[in-house]
Design a protein around this motif. Structure first.
Motif, PDB file in Angstrom:
ATOM      1  N   ARG A 269       0.830  -1.207   0.000  1.00 19.38           N
ATOM      2  CA  ARG A 269       0.000   0.000   0.000  1.00 19.38           C
ATOM      3  C   ARG A 269       0.864   1.257   0.000  1.00 19.38           C
ATOM      4  O   ARG A 269       0.576   2.227  -0.695  1.00 19.38           O
ATOM      5  CB  ARG A 269      -0.938   0.011   1.212  1.00 19.38           C
ATOM      6  N   LEU A 270       1.950   1.224   0.791  1.00 23.89           N
ATOM      7  CA  LEU A 270       2.859   2.368   0.860  1.00 23.89           C
ATOM      8  C   LEU A 270       3.501   2.626  -0.503  1.00 23.89           C
ATOM      9  O   LEU A 270       3.573   3.768  -0.958  1.00 23.89           O
ATOM     10  CB  LEU A 270       3.941   2.127   1.919  1.00 23.89           C
ATOM     11  N   LYS A 271       3.943   1.577  -1.177  1.00 25.60           N
ATOM     12  CA  LYS A 271       4.541   1.728  -2.511  1.00 25.60           C
ATOM     13  C   LYS A 271       3.534   2.338  -3.478  1.00 25.60           C
ATOM     14  O   LYS A 271       3.861   3.234  -4.246  1.00 25.60           O
ATOM     15  CB  LYS A 271       5.006   0.366  -3.055  1.00 25.60           C
ATOM     16  N   LYS A 272       2.305   1.834  -3.414  1.00 22.09           N
ATOM     17  CA  LYS A 272       1.265   2.342  -4.310  1.00 22.09           C
ATOM     18  C   LYS A 272       1.040   3.842  -4.076  1.00 22.09           C
ATOM     19  O   LYS A 272       0.995   4.629  -5.018  1.00 22.09           O
ATOM     20  CB  LYS A 272      -0.033   1.562  -4.098  1.00 22.09           C
ATOM     21  N   LEU A 273       0.934   4.237  -2.801  1.00 22.67           N
ATOM     22  CA  LEU A 273       0.758   5.657  -2.476  1.00 22.67           C
ATOM     23  C   LEU A 273       1.953   6.485  -2.905  1.00 22.67           C
ATOM     24  O   LEU A 273       1.806   7.569  -3.475  1.00 22.67           O
ATOM     25  CB  LEU A 273       0.552   5.828  -0.957  1.00 22.67           C
ATOM     26  N   PHE A 274       3.154   5.968  -2.680  1.00 23.32           N
ATOM     27  CA  PHE A 274       4.388   6.679  -3.040  1.00 23.32           C
ATOM     28  C   PHE A 274       4.443   6.970  -4.527  1.00 23.32           C
ATOM     29  O   PHE A 274       4.752   8.079  -4.942  1.00 23.32           O
ATOM     30  CB  PHE A 274       5.602   5.852  -2.606  1.00 23.32           C
ATOM     31  N   PHE A 275       4.105   5.981  -5.342  1.00 23.54           N
ATOM     32  CA  PHE A 275       4.221   6.172  -6.788  1.00 23.54           C
ATOM     33  C   PHE A 275       3.042   6.922  -7.386  1.00 23.54           C
ATOM     34  O   PHE A 275       3.083   7.355  -8.527  1.00 23.54           O
ATOM     35  CB  PHE A 275       4.442   4.829  -7.497  1.00 23.54           C
ATOM     36  N   GLN A 276       1.974   7.119  -6.603  1.00 22.66           N
ATOM     37  CA  GLN A 276       0.848   7.940  -7.068  1.00 22.66           C
ATOM     38  C   GLN A 276       1.128   9.429  -6.891  1.00 22.66           C
ATOM     39  O   GLN A 276       0.530  10.256  -7.563  1.00 22.66           O
ATOM     40  CB  GLN A 276      -0.425   7.580  -6.305  1.00 22.66           C
ATOM     41  N   LEU A 277       2.032   9.761  -5.971  1.00 27.38           N
ATOM     42  CA  LEU A 277       2.328  11.188  -5.701  1.00 27.38           C
ATOM     43  C   LEU A 277       3.197  11.785  -6.788  1.00 27.38           C
ATOM     44  O   LEU A 277       4.004  11.202  -7.395  1.00 27.38           O
ATOM     45  CB  LEU A 277       3.024  11.349  -4.339  1.00 27.38           C
TER      46      LEU A 277
END
Length: 188
Positions: free
Chosen positions: A180-188
């Motif tokens: 989930r953290l990776k997904k959020l990181f790459f969405q920013l």
């Protein structure tokens, strides 16, 4: 109408109001609550106690001036805002210190330092994105990731803390949190 319980910790909005109303207790409370985090950041990045005090004071002055001039809008936690401002101030000080040193050296010695600064700026942007991602991640993932990677807690300790049936379940949850953290990181 909000109800304030005696002895409760003031909210960020109450601290902003305290600054607006020139409450001396507010600045003391902000110092007590947020200075340790800035001190740790500066100690971890080639600074000392005196540097931390200077940077924190400058950061609080920035906050104070923005609140007093009406330019401040609370879009994150006050803690996050203060940390970000102090981090930027410290990076500028480090950058200035590096420039003073490199100005004395030959031009050939200057090029790697410039590359270093670019690398640090890039890394700094990534850290900012990671901070934002962590804030967006929420609980319990935020605590699990911090406990494991920053506090070096074992899966057994995390299992006990969160009441998982065994360390493997805690490990599975940590993996899901990282995804989930990776997904959020790459969405920013």
């Amino acid at each position: 109408m909000s109800l304030k319980i005696k002895g409760s910790v003031p909210t960020d909005s109450e601290d902003i109001l305290g600054i607006l109303n020139d409450s001396p207790d507010t600045l003391k409370r902000i110092y007590k609550a947020h200075f340790p985090m800035v001190l740790q950041m500066i100690l971890n990045n080639n600074g000392n106690d005196a540097d931390a005090k200077d940077v924190f004071q400058e950061g609080v002055i920035v906050l104070y001036n923005k609140v007093k001039t009406g330019e401040f809008e609370l879009t994150s936690k006050l803690k996050t805002y203060i940390y970000s401002v102090c981090r930027r101030i410290w990076l500028k000080k480090l950058s200035r210190a590096n420039n003073k040193i490199t100005e004395l050296k030959d031009v050939h010695d200057f090029l790697p330092v410039e590359n270093d600064l670019e690398m640090h700026e890039t890394r700094d942007l990534q850290f900012s994105k990671m901070e934002e991602s962590m804030l967006m991640l929420g609980e319990p993932c935020q605590t699990i990731i911090r406990d494991f990677y920053m506090q070096n807690k074992s899966m057994q300790e995390i299992c006990d803390k969160f009441g998982y049936t065994n360390p493997e379940n805690a490990k599975t949850q940590k993996y899901k949190c990282l995804q989930r953290l990776k997904k959020l990181f790459f969405q920013l």
